[in-house]
Scaffold this motif. Structure first.
Motif, mmCIF file in Angstrom:
data_model
loop_
_atom_site.group_PDB
_atom_site.id
_atom_site.type_symbol
_atom_site.label_atom_id
_atom_site.label_comp_id
_atom_site.label_asym_id
_atom_site.label_seq_id
_atom_site.Cartn_x
_atom_site.Cartn_y
_atom_site.Cartn_z
ATOM 1 N N SER A 174 20.167 10.663 5.690
ATOM 2 C CA SER A 174 20.065 9.082 6.176
ATOM 3 C C SER A 174 18.685 9.009 7.586
ATOM 4 N N THR A 175 18.682 10.083 8.287
ATOM 5 C CA THR A 175 17.796 10.167 9.492
ATOM 6 C C THR A 175 16.394 10.817 9.184
ATOM 7 N N LYS A 181 28.052 11.563 15.425
ATOM 8 C CA LYS A 181 26.984 10.995 15.914
ATOM 9 C C LYS A 181 25.937 11.885 16.013
ATOM 10 N N LYS A 204 14.549 10.556 19.114
ATOM 11 C CA LYS A 204 14.545 9.401 18.098
ATOM 12 C C LYS A 204 16.408 9.783 17.759
ATOM 13 N N LEU A 232 19.392 6.895 18.066
ATOM 14 C CA LEU A 232 20.136 6.282 16.840
ATOM 15 C C LEU A 232 21.733 6.304 17.183
ATOM 16 N N ARG A 233 22.190 7.058 18.179
ATOM 17 C CA ARG A 233 23.674 7.177 18.430
ATOM 18 C C ARG A 233 24.316 5.714 18.538
ATOM 19 N N PRO A 234 23.897 4.830 19.215
ATOM 20 C CA PRO A 234 24.766 3.410 19.357
ATOM 21 C C PRO A 234 24.734 2.738 17.834
ATOM 22 N N TYR A 235 23.808 3.045 17.085
ATOM 23 C CA TYR A 235 23.970 2.284 15.768
ATOM 24 C C TYR A 235 24.406 3.096 14.507
ATOM 25 N N ILE A 236 25.170 4.234 14.983
ATOM 26 C CA ILE A 236 25.794 4.796 13.638
ATOM 27 C C ILE A 236 27.203 4.337 13.628
ATOM 28 N N THR A 237 27.485 4.017 12.526
ATOM 29 C CA THR A 237 28.832 3.336 12.376
ATOM 30 C C THR A 237 29.867 4.099 12.044
ATOM 31 N N LYS A 238 31.153 3.670 12.057
ATOM 32 C CA LYS A 238 32.323 4.586 11.958
ATOM 33 C C LYS A 238 32.463 5.411 10.814
#
Length: 329
Positions: free
Chosen positions: A289-290, A268, A253, A257-263
């Motif tokens: 957050s996660t 990540k 899980k 989430l890595r592609p959706y982590i913002t700058k």
């Protein structure tokens, strides 16, 4: 052949900055006034200079034992100005004497606080808001015991005790320590032995050692309570048995989430397999957050909500989200 060792010698330029010996290395004092004069016309619209001070040790090389300790200042009330350095120490270890290390800095601060900063004939008031340092640097500068000691809390009288090799504090808060208590050495065990009868350099310039030296969230929460809690759970050192399947499930899980982590996030998410190498920002993102979404459909949620750890996360939320505390009150 007599060849100059640097371009400065060849061009006969003098920097005006003196480098002096300071055990076990060298120290260079640049000066607060020198740096403020470089800001120039920016100060014309201000009658007060408010600064935050940061001091910390930084390793320069991985393969060579050399570290640098800069004294950094940030102008709090003046925008569009960069952080500047007022002094730099270089050596194989931290300075042997904090009094000697801070001597020129504290002398100039005392003068500025008393007389102000003279800029174009105007006297600008100089104020230090806070010393923002991590826990090890704070212990060195304030001459108090480290955060891993039994008397490591500088804010209250709580004393830690070891249980099965783990330093543990009671969930009941101790008596708050005031700046007067600090100055009078009411609780001498909190101070370094050499300063139980003497004032530290920061105390000599009137710094409030309780209110103007904030705690270090990184070492106390992110790399402290949070890291120890997760490490003990996944290594089955607690009453809760963390199965291998749950570890794999949560790791997958996190990676999803890595592609959706913002700058805005520095790092990540990584798998729990790499948790021994996690940085403080990763632990911080995990518990703020996660974590809730990771444990939402696992039996870990029951232990998470029943354990006092839940209150730690809630307390951190209250500090991080200023409006949340007002809503809850």
């Amino acid at each position: 052949m007599n060849v100059p060792k640097s371009a400065e010698t060849l061009l006969k330029n003098k920097s005006g900055i003196l480098v002096k010996n300071m055990s076990p290395g060298f120290y260079c004092n640049i000066g607060i006034k020198t740096q403020l004069n470089r800001i120039g016309e920016t100060l014309n619209n201000y009658n007060n200079i408010i600064v935050d001070v940061n001091i910390d040790g930084l390793p320069l090389y991985r393969s060579f034992r050399v570290q640098v300790w800069p004294i950094l200042l940030r102008l709090v009330n003046i925008t569009n100005t960069a952080v500047f350095t007022t002094g730099i120490y270089l050596g194989k270890s931290k300075p042997s004497s904090v009094t000697q290390f801070l001597a020129e800095f504290t002398e100039e601060v005392a003068e500025l606080r008393e007389n102000g900063f003279d800029f174009n004939g105007r006297c600008i008031k100089f104020t230090i808001r806070a010393f923002v340092c991590d826990a090890p640097a704070k212990a060195f500068l304030c001459e108090i015991l480290g955060h891993t000691g039994g008397h490591g809390c500088p804010k209250c009288t709580q004393v830690g005790h070891k249980i099965n090799g783990v330093l543990t504090y009671s969930t009941e808060a101790g008596t708050l320590v005031s700046n007067e208590d600090f100055l009078e050495r009411k609780y001498p065990d909190k101070h370094a032995p050499a300063f139980r009868n003497n004032l530290s350099p920061l105390e000599n310039i009137g710094i409030d050692m309780v209110k103007q030296v904030p705690i270090d969230v990184m070492h106390l929460i992110d790399l402290g309570v949070m890291r120890k809690f997760i490490m003990r759970i996944i290594s089955n050192e607690s009453n809760y048995k963390f199965r291998k399947e749950a570890k794999i499930n949560i790791s997958s899980k996190l990676l999803a989430l890595r592609p959706y982590i913002t700058k805005e996030f520095v790092r990540k998410p990584r798998s729990l397999v790499d948790i021994a190498n996690w940085k403080a920002t990763e632990f911080r993102m995990f518990h703020l957050s996660t974590m809730e979404s990771m444990f939402l459909k696992t039996k870990f949620l029951e232990m998470y909500t029943m354990n006092s750890f839940f209150y730690i996360v809630l307390a951190v939320y209250c500090f991080v989200l200023k409006n949340l505390a007002q809503i809850l009150i």
